[in-house]
Scaffold this motif. Sequence first.
Motif, PDB file in Angstrom:
ATOM      1  N   GLU A   1       0.805  -1.217   0.000  1.00 22.68           N
ATOM      2  CA  GLU A   1       0.000   0.000   0.000  1.00 22.68           C
ATOM      3  C   GLU A   1       0.848   1.283   0.000  1.00 22.68           C
ATOM      4  OE1 GLU A   1      -0.571  -2.463   2.237  1.00 22.68           O
ATOM      5  OE2 GLU A   1      -2.409  -3.312   1.366  1.00 22.68           O
ATOM      6  N   ASN A   2       1.991   1.276   0.640  1.00 22.72           N
ATOM      7  CA  ASN A   2       2.729   2.540   0.794  1.00 22.72           C
ATOM      8  C   ASN A   2       4.098   2.549   0.102  1.00 22.72           C
ATOM      9  OD1 ASN A   2       4.385   0.953   2.361  1.00 22.72           O
ATOM     10  ND2 ASN A   2       4.380   2.309   4.144  1.00 22.72           N
ATOM     11  N   TRP A   3       4.371   1.587  -0.764  1.00 23.55           N
ATOM     12  CA  TRP A   3       5.712   1.442  -1.344  1.00 23.55           C
ATOM     13  C   TRP A   3       6.180   2.699  -2.091  1.00 23.55           C
ATOM     14  CZ3 TRP A   3       6.372   1.917  -6.623  1.00 23.55           C
ATOM     15  CH2 TRP A   3       5.212   1.884  -7.400  1.00 23.55           C
ATOM     16  N   SER A   4       5.231   3.456  -2.682  1.00 20.90           N
ATOM     17  CA  SER A   4       5.616   4.623  -3.497  1.00 20.90           C
ATOM     18  C   SER A   4       5.557   5.930  -2.708  1.00 20.90           C
ATOM     19  CB  SER A   4       4.707   4.732  -4.723  1.00 20.90           C
ATOM     20  OG  SER A   4       3.356   4.931  -4.334  1.00 20.90           O
ATOM     21  N   VAL A   5       5.101   5.862  -1.455  1.00 21.46           N
ATOM     22  CA  VAL A   5       5.004   7.070  -0.629  1.00 21.46           C
ATOM     23  C   VAL A   5       6.332   7.275   0.104  1.00 21.46           C
ATOM     24  CG1 VAL A   5       3.786   8.195   1.260  1.00 21.46           C
ATOM     25  CG2 VAL A   5       2.529   6.694  -0.325  1.00 21.46           C
ATOM     26  N   PRO A   6       7.020   8.388  -0.137  1.00 21.78           N
ATOM     27  CA  PRO A   6       8.318   8.590   0.508  1.00 21.78           C
ATOM     28  C   PRO A   6       8.199   8.620   2.026  1.00 21.78           C
ATOM     29  CG  PRO A   6       8.044  10.120  -1.322  1.00 21.78           C
ATOM     30  CD  PRO A   6       6.703   9.475  -1.093  1.00 21.78           C
ATOM     31  N   GLN A   7       9.116   7.918   2.698  1.00 19.74           N
ATOM     32  CA  GLN A   7       9.259   7.988   4.142  1.00 19.74           C
ATOM     33  C   GLN A   7      10.541   8.763   4.465  1.00 19.74           C
ATOM     34  OE1 GLN A   7       8.343   4.424   6.440  1.00 19.74           O
ATOM     35  NE2 GLN A   7       7.478   3.429   4.628  1.00 19.74           N
ATOM     36  N   PHE A   8      10.596   9.311   5.677  1.00 20.52           N
ATOM     37  CA  PHE A   8      11.654  10.271   5.994  1.00 20.52           C
ATOM     38  C   PHE A   8      12.620   9.716   7.042  1.00 20.52           C
ATOM     39  CE2 PHE A   8       7.880  12.566   4.676  1.00 20.52           C
ATOM     40  CZ  PHE A   8       8.387  13.388   3.670  1.00 20.52           C
ATOM     41  N   VAL A   9      13.891   9.978   6.815  1.00 21.75           N
ATOM     42  CA  VAL A   9      14.952   9.659   7.769  1.00 21.75           C
ATOM     43  C   VAL A   9      15.655  10.970   8.109  1.00 21.75           C
ATOM     44  CG1 VAL A   9      17.096   8.393   8.187  1.00 21.75           C
ATOM     45  CG2 VAL A   9      15.255   7.355   6.808  1.00 21.75           C
ATOM     46  N   THR A  10      15.750  11.265   9.410  1.00 14.22           N
ATOM     47  CA  THR A  10      16.386  12.502   9.864  1.00 14.22           C
ATOM     48  C   THR A  10      17.802  12.198  10.336  1.00 14.22           C
ATOM     49  OG1 THR A  10      14.254  13.382  10.567  1.00 14.22           O
ATOM     50  CG2 THR A  10      16.226  14.469  11.428  1.00 14.22           C
ATOM     51  N   LEU A  11      18.767  12.883   9.739  1.00 17.78           N
ATOM     52  CA  LEU A  11      20.173  12.741  10.104  1.00 17.78           C
ATOM     53  C   LEU A  11      20.624  14.020  10.803  1.00 17.78           C
ATOM     54  CD1 LEU A  11      21.503  11.243   6.742  1.00 17.78           C
ATOM     55  CD2 LEU A  11      20.486  10.041   8.699  1.00 17.78           C
ATOM     56  N   GLY A  12      21.444  13.872  11.835  1.00 17.56           N
ATOM     57  CA  GLY A  12      21.846  15.036  12.629  1.00 17.56           C
ATOM     58  C   GLY A  12      23.344  15.108  12.842  1.00 17.56           C
ATOM     59  N   ALA A  13      23.808  16.326  13.150  1.00 19.97           N
ATOM     60  CA  ALA A  13      25.217  16.588  13.476  1.00 19.97           C
ATOM     61  C   ALA A  13      25.270  17.212  14.861  1.00 19.97           C
ATOM     62  CB  ALA A  13      25.864  17.508  12.445  1.00 19.97           C
ATOM     63  N   ALA A  14      26.040  16.610  15.764  1.00 23.63           N
ATOM     64  CA  ALA A  14      26.124  17.108  17.141  1.00 23.63           C
ATOM     65  C   ALA A  14      26.952  18.384  17.202  1.00 23.63           C
ATOM     66  CB  ALA A  14      26.743  16.040  18.043  1.00 23.63           C
ATOM     67  N   GLN A  15      26.645  19.230  18.189  1.00 22.56           N
ATOM     68  CA  GLN A  15      27.432  20.433  18.460  1.00 22.56           C
ATOM     69  C   GLN A  15      28.697  20.020  19.214  1.00 22.56           C
ATOM     70  OE1 GLN A  15      26.042  23.722  17.719  1.00 22.56           O
ATOM     71  NE2 GLN A  15      28.161  24.379  17.948  1.00 22.56           N
ATOM     72  N   ASP A  16      29.864  20.433  18.724  1.00 16.69           N
ATOM     73  CA  ASP A  16      31.103  20.132  19.434  1.00 16.69           C
ATOM     74  C   ASP A  16      31.955  21.381  19.528  1.00 16.69           C
ATOM     75  OD1 ASP A  16      32.245  20.455  16.923  1.00 16.69           O
ATOM     76  OD2 ASP A  16      32.402  18.315  16.542  1.00 16.69           O
ATOM     77  N   ALA A  17      33.106  21.258  20.212  1.00 22.52           N
ATOM     78  CA  ALA A  17      33.946  22.422  20.490  1.00 22.52           C
ATOM     79  C   ALA A  17      35.081  22.591  19.493  1.00 22.52           C
ATOM     80  CB  ALA A  17      34.530  22.318  21.905  1.00 22.52           C
ATOM     81  N   ASP A  18      35.237  21.651  18.560  1.00 22.02           N
ATOM     82  CA  ASP A  18      36.337  21.773  17.605  1.00 22.02           C
ATOM     83  C   ASP A  18      35.825  22.304  16.276  1.00 22.02           C
ATOM     84  OD1 ASP A  18      35.442  19.584  15.871  1.00 22.02           O
ATOM     85  OD2 ASP A  18      36.054  18.265  17.493  1.00 22.02           O
ATOM     86  N   ALA A  19      36.778  22.566  15.382  1.00 20.85           N
ATOM     87  CA  ALA A  19      36.437  23.088  14.056  1.00 20.85           C
ATOM     88  C   ALA A  19      36.718  22.072  12.964  1.00 20.85           C
ATOM     89  CB  ALA A  19      37.216  24.373  13.792  1.00 20.85           C
ATOM     90  N   ASP A  20      36.793  20.776  13.339  1.00 21.41           N
ATOM     91  CA  ASP A  20      37.092  19.720  12.374  1.00 21.41           C
ATOM     92  C   ASP A  20      35.819  19.271  11.664  1.00 21.41           C
ATOM     93  OD1 ASP A  20      39.717  19.800  13.232  1.00 21.41           O
ATOM     94  OD2 ASP A  20      39.383  18.276  14.772  1.00 21.41           O
TER      95      ASP A  20
END
Length: 299
Positions: A141-160
Amino acid sequence: MGGMFYTGTRFPTSYSGNYLYTDFRGMLHRIRFAADGSMANEDVIMNYETGGGFVDVNEGPDGALYVLSYYGGINRITPVPGGQALIVSPSDLVIPEGGTQTVMVSLAMPPAVDVWVKVAVQGGDGDLSVVDGASLRFTIENWSVPQFVTLGAAQDADADVEHASFTFTPTQDFPVVTVHARTEEDEVPEEPATDGGIAGDAGSEFDAGTLEDAGTLEDAGTVEDAGTLDDAGTVEDAGTQVDAGAVVDAGSSKDGGTVPVHLEDESGGCSAGATALPGVLAWWLLAGLEWRPRRARRS
Protein backbone atom coordinates in the motif's frame (compact mmCIF):
# COMPACT_ATOMS: atom_id res chain seq x y z
CA MET A 1 11.84 26.03 -22.28
CA GLY A 2 13.07 24.96 -18.83
CA GLY A 3 15.79 22.36 -18.25
CA MET A 4 18.05 20.78 -15.59
CA PHE A 5 20.98 18.40 -15.08
CA TYR A 6 19.89 15.13 -13.49
CA THR A 7 21.67 14.14 -10.25
CA GLY A 8 19.11 11.79 -8.66
CA THR A 9 19.17 8.05 -7.99
CA ARG A 10 15.71 6.93 -9.14
CA PHE A 11 16.67 6.70 -12.80
CA PRO A 12 19.49 4.43 -13.98
CA THR A 13 23.05 5.65 -13.41
CA SER A 14 23.34 6.35 -17.14
CA TYR A 15 21.10 9.39 -16.50
CA SER A 16 23.56 10.97 -14.09
CA GLY A 17 24.75 14.32 -15.46
CA ASN A 18 22.35 14.20 -18.44
CA TYR A 19 20.61 17.42 -19.45
CA LEU A 20 16.80 17.22 -19.53
CA TYR A 21 14.68 19.98 -21.07
CA THR A 22 11.14 20.59 -22.27
CA ASP A 23 9.70 22.18 -25.38
CA PHE A 24 6.32 23.85 -25.74
CA ARG A 25 5.07 21.28 -28.21
CA GLY A 26 4.92 18.75 -25.35
CA MET A 27 8.21 16.84 -25.42
CA LEU A 28 10.79 16.02 -22.76
CA HIS A 29 14.30 15.73 -24.21
CA ARG A 30 17.40 14.00 -22.81
CA ILE A 31 20.94 14.99 -23.87
CA ARG A 32 23.91 12.73 -23.18
CA PHE A 33 27.47 14.06 -23.32
CA ALA A 34 30.75 12.64 -24.56
CA ALA A 35 33.91 12.55 -22.45
CA ASP A 36 35.11 15.86 -23.95
CA GLY A 37 31.83 17.60 -22.99
CA SER A 38 30.33 17.66 -26.46
CA MET A 39 26.80 16.38 -27.12
CA ALA A 40 26.84 12.64 -27.85
CA ASN A 41 23.15 11.93 -28.33
CA GLU A 42 19.66 13.34 -27.84
CA ASP A 43 16.49 11.36 -27.09
CA VAL A 44 12.83 12.19 -26.59
CA ILE A 45 11.77 10.38 -23.39
CA MET A 46 8.24 11.80 -23.22
CA ASN A 47 5.96 13.00 -26.02
CA TYR A 48 2.69 14.83 -25.45
CA GLU A 49 2.96 16.64 -28.73
CA THR A 50 -0.74 17.26 -29.06
CA GLY A 51 -0.99 20.38 -26.94
CA GLY A 52 1.41 19.49 -24.11
CA GLY A 53 2.60 23.07 -23.60
CA PHE A 54 5.58 22.00 -21.44
CA VAL A 55 7.47 24.89 -19.89
CA ASP A 56 9.75 23.36 -17.22
CA VAL A 57 11.11 20.13 -15.68
CA ASN A 58 12.70 19.45 -12.33
CA GLU A 59 13.64 16.60 -10.03
CA GLY A 60 11.38 15.96 -7.07
CA PRO A 61 12.49 14.93 -3.58
CA ASP A 62 11.60 11.33 -4.46
CA GLY A 63 13.96 11.32 -7.46
CA ALA A 64 11.14 11.38 -10.02
CA LEU A 65 10.88 14.01 -12.76
CA TYR A 66 8.08 16.57 -12.63
CA VAL A 67 7.10 18.32 -15.87
CA LEU A 68 5.05 21.52 -15.67
CA SER A 69 2.55 22.40 -18.39
CA TYR A 70 1.60 25.92 -19.38
CA TYR A 71 -2.02 24.79 -19.21
CA GLY A 72 -1.77 23.86 -15.52
CA GLY A 73 -0.98 20.16 -15.53
CA ILE A 74 1.96 18.48 -13.78
CA ASN A 75 3.28 15.16 -15.05
CA ARG A 76 5.29 12.81 -12.77
CA ILE A 77 7.76 10.63 -14.65
CA THR A 78 9.51 7.54 -13.25
CA PRO A 79 11.50 4.88 -15.07
CA VAL A 80 10.00 1.49 -15.83
CA PRO A 81 11.52 -0.60 -13.06
CA GLY A 82 13.87 -3.30 -14.21
CA GLY A 83 13.83 -4.69 -10.70
CA GLN A 84 13.16 -3.73 -7.12
CA ALA A 85 15.34 -0.93 -5.70
CA LEU A 86 15.50 1.67 -2.97
CA ILE A 87 14.93 5.26 -4.05
CA VAL A 88 16.94 7.49 -1.69
CA SER A 89 17.30 11.26 -2.13
CA PRO A 90 19.56 13.13 -1.69
CA SER A 91 22.63 10.92 -1.81
CA ASP A 92 25.11 13.56 -0.68
CA LEU A 93 24.40 16.22 1.93
CA VAL A 94 25.89 18.73 4.38
CA ILE A 95 24.53 18.90 7.93
CA PRO A 96 25.12 22.10 9.93
CA GLU A 97 26.63 21.58 13.37
CA GLY A 98 23.79 21.24 15.87
CA GLY A 99 21.27 20.80 13.03
CA THR A 100 19.57 18.09 10.95
CA GLN A 101 18.84 17.12 7.34
CA THR A 102 16.11 14.89 5.93
CA VAL A 103 16.46 12.01 3.46
CA MET A 104 13.46 10.60 1.56
CA VAL A 105 13.14 6.85 0.94
CA SER A 106 10.70 4.83 -1.19
CA LEU A 107 10.65 1.69 -3.36
CA ALA A 108 10.93 1.54 -7.13
CA MET A 109 8.04 -0.94 -7.52
CA PRO A 110 5.41 -2.73 -5.42
CA PRO A 111 6.97 -5.40 -3.18
CA ALA A 112 5.82 -9.02 -3.10
CA VAL A 113 6.21 -8.99 0.69
CA ASP A 114 6.82 -6.23 3.21
CA VAL A 115 10.28 -4.67 3.00
CA TRP A 116 12.09 -3.30 6.04
CA VAL A 117 14.93 -0.82 5.59
CA LYS A 118 17.54 -0.35 8.31
CA VAL A 119 19.61 2.84 8.42
CA ALA A 120 23.06 2.81 10.08
CA VAL A 121 26.01 5.22 10.27
CA GLN A 122 29.66 4.45 9.60
CA GLY A 123 32.39 6.92 10.60
CA GLY A 124 31.98 10.49 11.78
CA ASP A 125 33.51 9.93 15.25
CA GLY A 126 30.04 10.04 16.79
CA ASP A 127 29.25 13.57 15.56
CA LEU A 128 26.90 12.33 12.81
CA SER A 129 23.97 10.10 13.68
CA VAL A 130 20.48 8.89 12.75
CA VAL A 131 18.06 11.06 14.74
CA ASP A 132 14.80 9.52 13.49
CA GLY A 133 13.69 6.88 10.99
CA ALA A 134 16.39 4.25 11.58
CA SER A 135 13.86 1.55 10.64
CA LEU A 136 11.33 1.88 7.80
CA ARG A 137 8.61 -0.45 6.59
CA PHE A 138 7.24 -0.56 3.04
CA THR A 139 4.14 -2.49 2.03
CA ILE A 140 2.03 -3.04 -1.07
CA GLU A 141 0.00 0.00 0.00
CA ASN A 142 2.73 2.54 0.79
CA TRP A 143 5.71 1.44 -1.34
CA SER A 144 5.62 4.62 -3.50
CA VAL A 145 5.00 7.07 -0.63
CA PRO A 146 8.32 8.59 0.51
CA GLN A 147 9.26 7.99 4.14
CA PHE A 148 11.65 10.27 5.99
CA VAL A 149 14.95 9.66 7.77
CA THR A 150 16.39 12.50 9.86
CA LEU A 151 20.17 12.74 10.10
CA GLY A 152 21.85 15.04 12.63
CA ALA A 153 25.22 16.59 13.48
CA ALA A 154 26.12 17.11 17.14
CA GLN A 155 27.43 20.43 18.46
CA ASP A 156 31.10 20.13 19.43
CA ALA A 157 33.95 22.42 20.49
CA ASP A 158 36.34 21.77 17.61
CA ALA A 159 36.44 23.09 14.06
CA ASP A 160 37.09 19.72 12.37
CA VAL A 161 34.75 18.70 9.54
CA GLU A 162 33.48 15.17 10.15
CA HIS A 163 32.53 12.74 7.37
CA ALA A 164 30.26 9.70 7.61
CA SER A 165 28.36 7.25 5.43
CA PHE A 166 24.75 6.23 6.08
CA THR A 167 23.77 2.83 4.70
CA PHE A 168 20.17 2.01 3.78
CA THR A 169 19.90 -1.78 3.85
CA PRO A 170 16.70 -3.59 2.76
CA THR A 171 15.66 -6.96 4.14
CA GLN A 172 15.11 -8.28 0.61
CA ASP A 173 17.81 -9.15 -1.89
CA PHE A 174 18.31 -5.86 -3.71
CA PRO A 175 21.13 -3.30 -3.50
CA VAL A 176 22.12 -1.33 -0.42
CA VAL A 177 22.15 2.47 -0.92
CA THR A 178 24.79 4.73 0.69
CA VAL A 179 24.33 8.40 1.52
CA HIS A 180 27.45 10.48 2.18
CA ALA A 181 27.31 13.31 4.71
CA ARG A 182 29.67 15.83 6.27
CA THR A 183 29.34 18.45 8.99
CA GLU A 184 29.30 22.20 8.52
CA GLU A 185 31.31 23.58 11.45
CA ASP A 186 30.53 26.90 13.12
CA GLU A 187 33.83 27.29 15.05
CA VAL A 188 36.80 29.31 13.78
CA PRO A 189 40.15 27.45 13.99
CA GLU A 190 42.44 28.89 16.68
CA GLU A 191 45.71 30.50 15.69
CA PRO A 192 48.87 29.71 17.69
CA ALA A 193 49.73 32.23 20.40
CA THR A 194 53.33 31.05 21.02
CA ASP A 195 56.33 29.92 18.99
CA GLY A 196 55.68 32.22 16.08
CA GLY A 197 52.76 34.12 17.55
CA ILE A 198 52.58 37.71 18.71
CA ALA A 199 53.11 36.90 22.38
CA GLY A 200 55.55 33.96 22.43
CA ASP A 201 58.99 32.99 21.25
CA ALA A 202 58.88 34.90 17.98
CA GLY A 203 56.17 37.27 19.00
CA SER A 204 56.09 41.00 19.51
CA GLU A 205 56.70 40.88 23.26
CA PHE A 206 59.18 38.08 24.04
CA ASP A 207 62.22 36.45 22.41
CA ALA A 208 61.99 38.19 19.07
CA GLY A 209 59.41 40.71 20.08
CA THR A 210 59.47 44.46 20.39
CA LEU A 211 59.80 44.54 24.18
CA GLU A 212 62.39 41.98 25.34
CA ASP A 213 65.25 40.09 23.63
CA ALA A 214 64.95 41.82 20.30
CA GLY A 215 62.37 44.29 21.41
CA THR A 216 62.29 48.03 21.87
CA LEU A 217 63.01 47.98 25.61
CA GLU A 218 65.68 45.37 26.41
CA ASP A 219 68.38 43.42 24.53
CA ALA A 220 67.96 45.01 21.14
CA GLY A 221 65.40 47.53 22.16
CA THR A 222 65.36 51.28 22.42
CA VAL A 223 65.98 51.41 26.19
CA GLU A 224 68.66 48.92 27.31
CA ASP A 225 71.41 46.93 25.57
CA ALA A 226 70.94 48.30 22.10
CA GLY A 227 68.33 50.83 22.98
CA THR A 228 68.21 54.57 23.03
CA LEU A 229 68.92 54.90 26.75
CA ASP A 230 71.62 52.41 27.78
CA ASP A 231 74.45 50.68 25.91
CA ALA A 232 73.70 52.10 22.50
CA GLY A 233 71.03 54.47 23.64
CA THR A 234 70.73 58.22 23.85
CA VAL A 235 71.57 58.46 27.57
CA GLU A 236 74.42 56.18 28.66
CA ASP A 237 77.11 54.06 26.96
CA ALA A 238 76.59 55.19 23.40
CA GLY A 239 73.98 57.75 24.14
CA THR A 240 73.87 61.49 23.92
CA GLN A 241 74.79 62.12 27.55
CA VAL A 242 77.28 59.45 28.75
CA ASP A 243 79.99 57.39 26.96
CA ALA A 244 79.32 58.57 23.44
CA GLY A 245 76.69 61.08 24.32
CA ALA A 246 76.43 64.81 23.97
CA VAL A 247 77.23 65.56 27.62
CA VAL A 248 79.86 63.22 29.06
CA ASP A 249 82.60 61.15 27.38
CA ALA A 250 81.79 61.98 23.80
CA GLY A 251 79.28 64.64 24.58
CA SER A 252 79.12 68.32 23.90
CA SER A 253 80.50 69.37 27.29
CA LYS A 254 83.24 66.92 28.27
CA ASP A 255 85.71 64.53 26.61
CA GLY A 256 84.40 64.64 23.09
CA GLY A 257 82.27 67.74 23.43
CA THR A 258 82.16 71.01 21.56
CA VAL A 259 83.94 73.08 24.25
CA PRO A 260 87.83 73.04 24.09
CA VAL A 261 89.34 70.37 26.32
CA HIS A 262 91.71 72.78 28.20
CA LEU A 263 88.68 74.71 29.50
CA GLU A 264 86.93 71.57 30.90
CA ASP A 265 86.95 70.50 34.50
CA GLU A 266 84.82 68.21 36.56
CA SER A 267 82.07 70.82 36.88
CA GLY A 268 81.46 70.97 33.14
CA GLY A 269 82.87 72.84 30.11
CA CYS A 270 80.82 76.02 30.33
CA SER A 271 81.31 76.46 34.10
CA ALA A 272 85.09 75.99 33.66
CA GLY A 273 85.25 78.91 31.23
CA ALA A 274 83.22 81.10 33.59
CA THR A 275 85.48 80.49 36.63
CA ALA A 276 88.69 81.20 34.66
CA LEU A 277 87.55 84.66 33.48
CA PRO A 278 87.69 86.49 36.88
CA GLY A 279 91.30 85.37 37.42
CA VAL A 280 92.46 86.82 34.09
CA LEU A 281 90.75 90.17 34.74
CA ALA A 282 92.29 90.44 38.20
CA TRP A 283 95.79 89.86 36.83
CA TRP A 284 95.32 92.52 34.16
CA LEU A 285 94.13 95.17 36.66
CA LEU A 286 97.06 94.54 39.02
CA ALA A 287 99.52 94.81 36.17
CA GLY A 288 98.03 98.20 35.20
CA LEU A 289 98.34 99.55 38.70
CA GLU A 290 102.02 98.60 38.94
CA TRP A 291 102.87 100.07 35.53
CA ARG A 292 101.44 103.58 36.12
CA PRO A 293 103.69 104.53 39.10
CA ARG A 294 106.86 103.60 37.20
CA ARG A 295 105.89 105.81 34.30
CA ALA A 296 105.18 108.68 36.62
CA ARG A 297 108.67 108.42 38.23
CA ARG A 298 110.35 108.65 34.80
CA SER A 299 108.66 111.95 34.06
